[in-house]
Design a protein around this motif. Sequence first.
Motif, short mmCIF file in Angstrom:
data_model
loop_
_atom_site.label_atom_id
_atom_site.label_comp_id
_atom_site.label_asym_id
_atom_site.label_seq_id
_atom_site.Cartn_x
_atom_site.Cartn_y
_atom_site.Cartn_z
N LYS A 4 66.94 -115.37 -9.75
CA LYS A 4 66.33 -114.06 -9.49
C LYS A 4 65.41 -113.60 -10.61
N HIS A 5 65.60 -114.22 -11.79
CA HIS A 5 64.69 -113.87 -12.88
C HIS A 5 63.30 -114.46 -12.68
N ASN A 38 59.00 -110.14 -15.11
CA ASN A 38 59.36 -110.17 -16.52
C ASN A 38 58.51 -111.16 -17.31
N ARG A 91 60.67 -109.44 -10.26
CA ARG A 91 61.26 -109.15 -11.56
C ARG A 91 60.18 -108.88 -12.59
N CYS A 141 55.26 -106.89 -15.77
CA CYS A 141 55.26 -105.45 -15.54
C CYS A 141 56.37 -104.80 -16.38
N GLN A 142 57.45 -105.56 -16.59
CA GLN A 142 58.63 -105.00 -17.25
C GLN A 142 58.76 -105.45 -18.70
N SER A 143 58.60 -106.74 -18.93
CA SER A 143 58.71 -107.23 -20.31
C SER A 143 57.59 -108.23 -20.55
#
Lengths: 406, 141
Positions: B111-112, B119, B117, B51-53
Amino acid sequence: MNFDINKIRADFPILSRKVNGKPLIYLDNGATTQKPKVVIDAIEDYYTNQNANIHRGVHTLSQEITVAYENARATVQKHLNAEHPHEIIFTKGTSDSINLVASSFGKKYISEGDEIIISAMEHHSNILPWQQVCEEKGAILKVIPINEQGELILSEYKRLLTVKTKIVAITHISNTLGTINPIEEIIALAHVKNIPVLIDGAQAVPHTSVDVQLLSADFYVFSGHKLFGPTGVGILYGKEKWLNELPPYQVGGGVIKTVTFEKTEYADLPLKFEAGTPNIEGAIGLAVAIDYINKIELNKIATYEHNLLVYATEALQKIEGVKIIGTAKNKASVISFVIEGLHPFDIGTILDQLGIAVRTGHHCTQPLMQFYGLQGTVRASFAFYNTQVEIDVFINGIERAIKMLR
Amino acid sequence: MSIEETEQEIIDEFELFDDWMQRYEHLIDLGKSMPLIKDLYKTEDKLIKGCQSSVWMHSELKDGNVFFTADSDAIITKGMVALMIRVLSGHTPEEIMHSKLNFIETIGLTKHLSPTRSNGLLSMIKQMKLDAIAYRSTFEN
């Protein structure tokens, strides 16, 4: 009441916690707002002392909670200056409210070749339900374009309003850009052609007072959790005549007068649209949140937040490589920006390490991102419990992130 | 070097750092120095969308071992990707499939991997293992 920032901050327990060893700086109010102690207490008290089902029992608890639930409806009615309490429908949130109107309105009034108008800056919640109606009915979605500053191009809007237009659905304030749209004018222009208008007020209600009668909005929707209330509760305001006309959305417990296997006679407003046991503590918590912000006074909140916006905008603009996305003349306390050569995810990750919560990504507005040719932005959105000192720390955090990432 | 030995090497490396900043600076350096994926592999079908990267990943089988190359649009994600490649690339499908990858937790970057996240990293690990499974099944046939 005087606007005493220290006293206000003390009302929000979460603001004193630490994140990654640093004091929390919460700048993601566009996603959800924090809750004052009075709201948390009201929810706890509901389960501790008041829990019963509403509109059902003859026993004391049920009667007491029914009164409390209906009082919550009256609080929302008063807050929006709606004409009747039954024009206030409790839903799960903004998305749920829009789905309700799109589905019920679509069922009755939309047919092949009809047109629905939205805008280029809508949240996915105010795109997808209409897209679905269009697919089902063979109707056409028309989109009001925006200019580079992120303002609606009203001349284009006027052009789009035709005899084929069945409804207009527009956001009051953009969650990504902060643009405050001229909804009075948008509604008035549609009403000249007898077209009803739905306003997505999710981002507006925490920042500004809304008078649905003055606006003459046909539908006005928002979420409780963005107004310092609980999650899972939202509001659909609809003019009585519309709500009476629309068929029920979901059916089940509580929506009926009589049921036989052959036919059901539906209840009057508002129960017709509130199938099943509702989010009772949500409604009660939301009413407490509304009372809370009215005690502080929304006009003072708006002035305070505007000062934060100006302060943060000026500070951000001084950082080399920062580009603010959304520079409308009329803006709420939301700043989206990109930094040359850096990915929003990386910036958000470093800020998180510093205890600073911002939103990164497309903000559920992918078509808007496509307009700007961006994958995403970093967004800081302020509430009245944020301070200039927090913005200073945020700006330092950005500078630190740039140093690390370059 | 076995997968576990590389994991231990990374754990030792990260233990040298006193605070999060140094850990992230190291990740960022790793991201910057990672050999890029060939442009011809930077295609839609190699894209693992978060969603983010986003992450692009390509794998190849050479002499019974799987080799990965990858890239990401976000530098911190890229650093994480570089670590994953360092640990898993050049091993047999069997070894990759059974890797536990406990080092991620030990170096404090769990947490990544949480789904929130978004990501693309969690999906990338899944894809690496899926590729390994696919290569192994080609042996069996």
